[in-house]
Design a protein around this motif. Sequence first.
Motif, PDB file in Angstrom:
ATOM      1  N   VAL A  82       3.737   3.712   7.384  1.00 24.40           N
ATOM      2  CA  VAL A  82       2.689   2.863   6.818  1.00 24.40           C
ATOM      3  C   VAL A  82       1.779   3.656   5.898  1.00 24.40           C
ATOM      4  O   VAL A  82       1.264   4.704   6.276  1.00 24.40           O
ATOM      5  CB  VAL A  82       1.832   2.223   7.943  1.00 24.40           C
ATOM      6  CG1 VAL A  82       0.804   1.293   7.349  1.00 24.40           C
ATOM      7  CG2 VAL A  82       2.699   1.495   8.939  1.00 24.40           C
ATOM      8  N   GLY A  83       1.583   3.132   4.693  1.00 25.34           N
ATOM      9  CA  GLY A  83       0.618   3.689   3.752  1.00 25.34           C
ATOM     10  C   GLY A  83      -0.537   2.716   3.622  1.00 25.34           C
ATOM     11  O   GLY A  83      -1.060   2.216   4.615  1.00 25.34           O
ATOM     12  N   SER A  84      -0.904   2.402   2.407  1.00 23.71           N
ATOM     13  CA  SER A  84      -1.998   1.452   2.194  1.00 23.71           C
ATOM     14  C   SER A  84      -1.427   0.052   1.969  1.00 23.71           C
ATOM     15  O   SER A  84      -0.355  -0.104   1.409  1.00 23.71           O
ATOM     16  CB  SER A  84      -2.840   1.885   0.985  1.00 23.71           C
ATOM     17  OG  SER A  84      -2.025   1.982  -0.166  1.00 23.71           O
ATOM     18  N   MET A  85      -2.161  -0.961   2.429  1.00 22.68           N
ATOM     19  CA  MET A  85      -1.746  -2.348   2.293  1.00 22.68           C
ATOM     20  C   MET A  85      -2.942  -3.163   1.832  1.00 22.68           C
ATOM     21  O   MET A  85      -4.075  -2.829   2.157  1.00 22.68           O
ATOM     22  CB  MET A  85      -1.239  -2.885   3.642  1.00 22.68           C
ATOM     23  CG  MET A  85      -0.057  -2.141   4.205  1.00 22.68           C
ATOM     24  SD  MET A  85       0.257  -2.571   5.929  1.00 22.68           S
ATOM     25  CE  MET A  85      -1.037  -1.661   6.759  1.00 22.68           C
ATOM     26  N   PRO A  86      -2.690  -4.247   1.092  1.00 24.18           N
ATOM     27  CA  PRO A  86      -3.819  -5.044   0.620  1.00 24.18           C
ATOM     28  C   PRO A  86      -4.461  -5.910   1.701  1.00 24.18           C
ATOM     29  O   PRO A  86      -5.617  -6.301   1.567  1.00 24.18           O
ATOM     30  CB  PRO A  86      -3.194  -5.916  -0.471  1.00 24.18           C
ATOM     31  CG  PRO A  86      -1.752  -6.010  -0.109  1.00 24.18           C
ATOM     32  CD  PRO A  86      -1.412  -4.710   0.570  1.00 24.18           C
ATOM     33  N   ASP A  87      -3.735  -6.200   2.788  1.00 21.77           N
ATOM     34  CA  ASP A  87      -4.244  -7.149   3.774  1.00 21.77           C
ATOM     35  C   ASP A  87      -4.717  -6.534   5.090  1.00 21.77           C
ATOM     36  O   ASP A  87      -5.383  -7.208   5.873  1.00 21.77           O
ATOM     37  CB  ASP A  87      -3.205  -8.235   4.056  1.00 21.77           C
ATOM     38  CG  ASP A  87      -1.875  -7.682   4.553  1.00 21.77           C
ATOM     39  OD1 ASP A  87      -1.625  -6.467   4.412  1.00 21.77           O
ATOM     40  OD2 ASP A  87      -1.072  -8.474   5.074  1.00 21.77           O
ATOM     41  N   MET A  88      -4.372  -5.287   5.364  1.00 20.24           N
ATOM     42  CA  MET A  88      -4.816  -4.622   6.596  1.00 20.24           C
ATOM     43  C   MET A  88      -4.568  -3.131   6.465  1.00 20.24           C
ATOM     44  O   MET A  88      -3.897  -2.697   5.539  1.00 20.24           O
ATOM     45  CB  MET A  88      -4.104  -5.195   7.830  1.00 20.24           C
ATOM     46  CG  MET A  88      -2.602  -4.999   7.849  1.00 20.24           C
ATOM     47  SD  MET A  88      -1.777  -5.692   9.324  1.00 20.24           S
ATOM     48  CE  MET A  88      -1.851  -7.433   9.031  1.00 20.24           C
ATOM     49  N   ASN A  89      -5.126  -2.357   7.393  1.00 11.08           N
ATOM     50  CA  ASN A  89      -4.846  -0.923   7.365  1.00 11.08           C
ATOM     51  C   ASN A  89      -3.807  -0.598   8.437  1.00 11.08           C
ATOM     52  O   ASN A  89      -3.391  -1.464   9.209  1.00 11.08           O
ATOM     53  CB  ASN A  89      -6.132  -0.091   7.521  1.00 11.08           C
ATOM     54  CG  ASN A  89      -6.814  -0.312   8.851  1.00 11.08           C
ATOM     55  OD1 ASN A  89      -6.173  -0.420   9.893  1.00 11.08           O
ATOM     56  ND2 ASN A  89      -8.140  -0.376   8.829  1.00 11.08           N
ATOM     57  N   ALA A  90      -3.374   0.653   8.485  1.00 17.67           N
ATOM     58  CA  ALA A  90      -2.317   1.059   9.415  1.00 17.67           C
ATOM     59  C   ALA A  90      -2.719   0.859  10.873  1.00 17.67           C
ATOM     60  O   ALA A  90      -1.895   0.479  11.707  1.00 17.67           O
ATOM     61  CB  ALA A  90      -1.940   2.514   9.161  1.00 17.67           C
ATOM     62  N   LEU A  91      -3.993   1.095  11.185  1.00 16.75           N
ATOM     63  CA  LEU A  91      -4.464   0.896  12.554  1.00 16.75           C
ATOM     64  C   LEU A  91      -4.363  -0.574  12.949  1.00 16.75           C
ATOM     65  O   LEU A  91      -3.940  -0.906  14.060  1.00 16.75           O
ATOM     66  CB  LEU A  91      -5.899   1.400  12.704  1.00 16.75           C
ATOM     67  CG  LEU A  91      -6.125   2.885  12.401  1.00 16.75           C
ATOM     68  CD1 LEU A  91      -7.610   3.207  12.388  1.00 16.75           C
ATOM     69  CD2 LEU A  91      -5.374   3.768  13.358  1.00 16.75           C
ATOM     70  N   ASP A  92      -4.750  -1.474  12.022  1.00 16.47           N
ATOM     71  CA  ASP A  92      -4.642  -2.914  12.282  1.00 16.47           C
ATOM     72  C   ASP A  92      -3.181  -3.326  12.478  1.00 16.47           C
ATOM     73  O   ASP A  92      -2.873  -4.130  13.355  1.00 16.47           O
ATOM     74  CB  ASP A  92      -5.237  -3.726  11.132  1.00 16.47           C
ATOM     75  CG  ASP A  92      -6.732  -3.542  10.983  1.00 16.47           C
ATOM     76  OD1 ASP A  92      -7.386  -3.198  11.990  1.00 16.47           O
ATOM     77  OD2 ASP A  92      -7.243  -3.731   9.859  1.00 16.47           O
ATOM     78  N   LEU A  93      -2.296  -2.785  11.659  1.00 18.02           N
ATOM     79  CA  LEU A  93      -0.875  -3.119  11.782  1.00 18.02           C
ATOM     80  C   LEU A  93      -0.340  -2.669  13.144  1.00 18.02           C
ATOM     81  O   LEU A  93       0.357  -3.420  13.820  1.00 18.02           O
ATOM     82  CB  LEU A  93      -0.064  -2.476  10.657  1.00 18.02           C
ATOM     83  CG  LEU A  93       1.441  -2.746  10.705  1.00 18.02           C
ATOM     84  CD1 LEU A  93       1.738  -4.225  10.523  1.00 18.02           C
ATOM     85  CD2 LEU A  93       2.162  -1.925   9.649  1.00 18.02           C
ATOM     86  N   ALA A  94      -0.685  -1.462  13.557  1.00 16.94           N
ATOM     87  CA  ALA A  94      -0.221  -0.955  14.856  1.00 16.94           C
ATOM     88  C   ALA A  94      -0.758  -1.825  15.993  1.00 16.94           C
ATOM     89  O   ALA A  94      -0.035  -2.140  16.938  1.00 16.94           O
ATOM     90  CB  ALA A  94      -0.647   0.494  15.045  1.00 16.94           C
TER      91      ALA A  94
END
Length: 186
Positions: free
Chosen positions: A84-96
Motif C-alpha cells: 500500500v502506498g498513497s490512495m485518494p480515499d483512505m490511508n494504509a492504516l485505514d485500509l488495514a
Amino acid sequence: YASVTYRASGGRLPGQPATEPPARVLIVDEHINSFFQIDEALGPLAATHEVGQVVTTYERTGQKALQLLASEQTGRRPVPLVIVGSMPDMNALDLARAMGERRVPVVMLADRPDESLRSLARGVGIGAVVTRLSIEPDFKQGRAEFRRVVARQLGLAPRTDPLRGAAGSATAKVAGTRSYSPERIN
C-alpha cells in the motif's frame, strides 16, 4: 485507471518449467508510476526465491482493493500480499483496519517511516513499513531490501543454487527477462 494485472515470467531459465506456484501481489497506490516501480523492483524475486513467477495487480483506491479482496475471499484466487502506498480515499492504516480479520500480509510504503508510524502500523496488522525510496530505480540497495521484506511477508524461501550453494547465484543473472501481458479484471 482500471485494474491491471501483469504476469511476469520471473527469473526462470528459458525452457525451465515453473514448478513453484506464483506469488500474487496487490499494489494499491493512486499513482500508476508507483505500480510500475514496485513491479520492476519485484522482478528478480522469482530468480532469488522459491516462487514460479510474480503476478502483480494494481488498484488505485482502497475501496477497489477491498472489493477485490472480498471477491477473492469468496472463491477467486487469493492475494497473499498487499503493498500500500498513497490512495485518494483512505490511508494504509485505514485500509488495514477495513481489512479486518482477513489474514493478508500488508507492506506499507511511507515517505519517512519512523518508530511511531511503525508502532501504529503493527497495531492495525501491517507486517512491515518501508521507505518509498526503496522502490526507486536508482536505489539498488533499497530495492534489494524491499525484495527481502516482500519475500519474508510472503514466506518465500531463498532459492539455492545446487552447484554453488548460494541463494540464486546462477538464476539471478536472468532476472531481467520479464514479459508482460496485460489482463483486465472486472
